[in-house]
Design a protein around this motif. Structure first.
Motif, short mmCIF file in Angstrom:
data_model
loop_
_atom_site.label_atom_id
_atom_site.label_comp_id
_atom_site.label_asym_id
_atom_site.label_seq_id
_atom_site.Cartn_x
_atom_site.Cartn_y
_atom_site.Cartn_z
N GLU A 129 21.99 22.33 11.57
CA GLU A 129 23.16 23.19 11.73
C GLU A 129 23.07 24.40 10.81
N LEU A 130 22.57 24.21 9.61
CA LEU A 130 22.44 25.33 8.67
C LEU A 130 21.45 26.37 9.18
N GLU A 131 20.40 25.93 9.86
CA GLU A 131 19.43 26.88 10.39
C GLU A 131 20.08 27.87 11.35
N ASP A 132 21.12 27.43 12.04
CA ASP A 132 21.81 28.31 12.99
C ASP A 132 22.82 29.22 12.31
N VAL A 133 23.04 29.02 11.02
CA VAL A 133 24.06 29.76 10.29
C VAL A 133 23.46 30.80 9.36
N VAL A 134 22.49 30.40 8.57
CA VAL A 134 21.96 31.28 7.51
C VAL A 134 20.86 32.18 8.05
N GLY A 135 20.53 33.21 7.29
CA GLY A 135 19.48 34.14 7.67
C GLY A 135 18.09 33.55 7.48
N ASP A 136 17.10 34.23 8.01
CA ASP A 136 15.72 33.76 7.96
C ASP A 136 15.17 33.72 6.53
N ASP A 137 15.76 34.51 5.64
CA ASP A 137 15.25 34.57 4.27
C ASP A 137 15.99 33.62 3.33
N CYS A 138 16.86 32.77 3.86
CA CYS A 138 17.60 31.82 3.04
C CYS A 138 16.74 30.60 2.74
N LEU A 139 16.66 30.25 1.48
CA LEU A 139 15.92 29.06 1.05
C LEU A 139 16.83 27.84 1.22
N LEU A 140 16.30 26.80 1.85
CA LEU A 140 17.06 25.57 2.06
C LEU A 140 16.50 24.49 1.14
N ALA A 141 17.39 23.77 0.46
CA ALA A 141 16.95 22.78 -0.53
C ALA A 141 17.79 21.52 -0.46
N THR A 142 17.13 20.39 -0.69
CA THR A 142 17.81 19.10 -0.77
C THR A 142 17.75 18.58 -2.19
N ASN A 143 18.81 17.92 -2.62
CA ASN A 143 18.83 17.29 -3.94
C ASN A 143 18.52 15.79 -3.83
N THR A 144 17.93 15.36 -2.72
CA THR A 144 17.66 13.94 -2.55
C THR A 144 16.84 13.37 -3.70
N SER A 145 17.12 12.13 -4.04
CA SER A 145 16.34 11.45 -5.06
C SER A 145 15.50 10.33 -4.47
#
Length: 526
Positions: A129-145
């Motif tokens: 869903e975030l891919e459809d919202v943010v721009g192509d230059d937005c870095l996507l990150a998870t805080n998963t442990s």
């Protein structure tokens, strides 16, 4: 990527080598989106705010983002009270914080960090869903442990801009951030995430996507070996914890630390790492800990774990031996290896040290004829009249030493060994005949997992030591510990342990074998 082709040159380690967005960290004015307004999400939002970013905080539960924003404002106010922020800085940070009710309001963010429930399907759907919202230059990150960064990114159209940013709780206070490159992470994206963490005042370490990343992978033996000693009736939790603290130099023992973390949480991480490594025996969970979890004895939060908590609860005391007379002298055969500082301490205590030979082993002979030897992977029952003593981080600074004896060890030898260490100003804990004892087996296994991770391209030796120092407050990084103890010390101890318990749990890795063999080869050549 883990293997010989992994790039160990910096934070951009990845499986593709493709270029990506500008690797520079975001400027302070770049908006940052945080998804998940729980404890971790709030902590990460606070870090970004203090670093000067506008922060948009979202949570799927209606009203939760607004409540979280109020909680962050209150924490910033407490920082003002403590003199860590000015009132103007707090007001500016609060003005930059915007709770939002929809993901669409995260458009325009330069970075979005997710801190939602640890479920792969939930995280994958969120980032789609975030891919459809943010721009192509937005870095996507998870805080998963606990989940695979590669698996989360596998659901994306552009997995190259996806990275792990694993903060430690509480995020505003803990300095360490693990920057995790998935198989498809672009080099530029990993570098950008690394520089972001650094610009936020954190200490980033780069690692490949592996179960447990650095800290949760390498820390498993700290808990496992303590539980093993307990399960084998070697000592009670209070004694094991005291030896780890007062001899090993660890800030907390394994039992008190897991009570603080939560037995359910700690056991779940252990089980996740174990299952992710296809039930590798080196990461096997503890049956004793499983029983605690099944009984609902989860530690501090439930009022009972390994120890009791609450009003009137008293912590049990570690076993401490009664006073004994010190020996008049000891005969030193060899230089005692990692315990060589003991000879000076014994002399300073007024006990005569007679030295004999240079390469006859690492042991002391007591007046009664019994022997005192530094813990290795063997048991006292294998030898006539032997007492083992445990490894210490610093024998001069240690306030407690563990001794191990078998039913065949004479009472005189145990008494002389006890009196010797008491004369050095140490409390003495006598434990069962457990090979490797407590500190020695723990440190050996930490060294093994660390060198194995380096050999497989998970992270550099420097980053591993940094992660263990900052992430779990170890007194030394495991690679540095190996340097101090000698290149073949850990291999020899684990090889002995494996011979006595061939389950594979203590089998030394190929990396540790190569480490020890290279040392022996150089010495023989010289």
């Amino acid at each position: 990527m883990t293997g010989p082709d992994a790039d160990r040159s910096g934070p951009g380690r990845s499986g593709t080598g493709r270029s990506g967005p500008d690797p520079a960290g975001p400027s302070p004015g770049t908006p940052v989106g945080i998804v998940g307004a729980g404890t971790m999400g709030q902590g990460i939002a606070q870090v970004a705010l203090v670093a000067g970013h506008p922060v948009r905080l979202h949570d799927a539960a209606p009203g939760r983002a607004k409540a979280a924003a109020e909680a962050i404002d209150a924490r910033l106010g407490r920082l003002v009270d403590k003199g860590r922020l000015t009132g103007a800085e707090r007001d500016a940070a609060t003005a930059r914080l915007q709770p939002v009710e929809s993901l669409a309001e995260l458009a325009g963010s330069g970075l979005v960090v997710e801190a939602v429930v640890e479920r792969l399907d939930v995280k994958q759907q969120l980032f789609r869903e975030l891919e459809d919202v943010v721009g192509d230059d937005c870095l996507l990150a998870t805080n998963t442990s606990s989940l695979s960064v590669t698996a989360i990114a596998g659901a994306l159209r552009e997995p190259g801009r996806f990275v792990g940013l694993h903060f430690f709780n509480p995020a505003p206070l803990m300095p360490l951030v693990e920057v995790v490159s998935g198989f498809a992470t672009d080099t530029a994206s990993a570098t950008r995430a690394y520089e972001t963490a650094r610009s936020w005042g954190k200490t980033p370490v780069a690692c490949a996507d592996t179960p447990g990343f650095i800290v949760n992978r390498i820390a498993r033996p700290f808990y496992a070996e303590a539980f093993t000693v307990y399960e084998n009736q070697g000592a009670d939790p209070a004694t094991i914890d005291a030896v780890l603290r007062e001899s090993g130099g660890f800030r907390m023992g394994a039992f008190e630390l897991t009570d603080l973390i939560g037995q359910d949480v700690n056991e779940a991480v252990t089980r996740s790492v174990w299952e992710s490594f296809f039930q590798d025996a080196r990461f096997a969970p503890s049956l004793a800990q499983r029983r605690l979890v099944e009984a609902g004895m989860l530690g501090r939060k439930s009022g009972r774990g390994w120890y009791a908590y609450g009003d009137g609860a008293k912590r049990p005391e570690p076993h401490t031996a009664e006073p004994a007379e010190p020996p008049a002298y000891v005969l030193a055969e060899g230089d005692l290896g990692p315990a060589h500082d003991l000879l000076a301490l014994i002399r300073e205590a007024g006990i005569t040290v007679r030295e004999e030979g240079e390469d006859q082993g690492t042991r002391l002979v007591l007046p009664g004829g019994g022997q005192l030897a530094l813990a290795d992977g063997r048991t006292s029952v294998e030898f006539r009249d032997v007492v083992y003593f445990d490894l210490a981080l610093d024998y001069r600074a240690a306030t407690r030493i563990a001794l191990s004896a078998s039913q065949d060890t004479s009472a005189r030898t145990v008494a002389e060994a006890t009196g010797l260490f008491q004369a050095l100003g140490k409390d003495v804990s006598i434990i069962g005949d457990v090979p490797g004892m407590i500190v020695a087996r723990t440190v050996a296994r930490l060294i093994d997992l660390a060198l194995d991770a380096v050999a497989k391209g998970v992270a550099t030796a420097e980053d591993i030591d940094t992660a263990m120092l900052l992430g779990v407050n170890y007194p030394l990084g495991p690679v540095e510990w190996s340097r101090r103890l000698g290149r073949n010390w850990a291999y020899a101890l684990l090889d002995d342990l494996h011979r006595r318990d061939p389950s594979g749990r203590c089998a030394p890795s190929l990396a540790l074998y190569r480490h020890a063999y290279a040392s022996e080869k150089r010495e023989s050549a010289s």
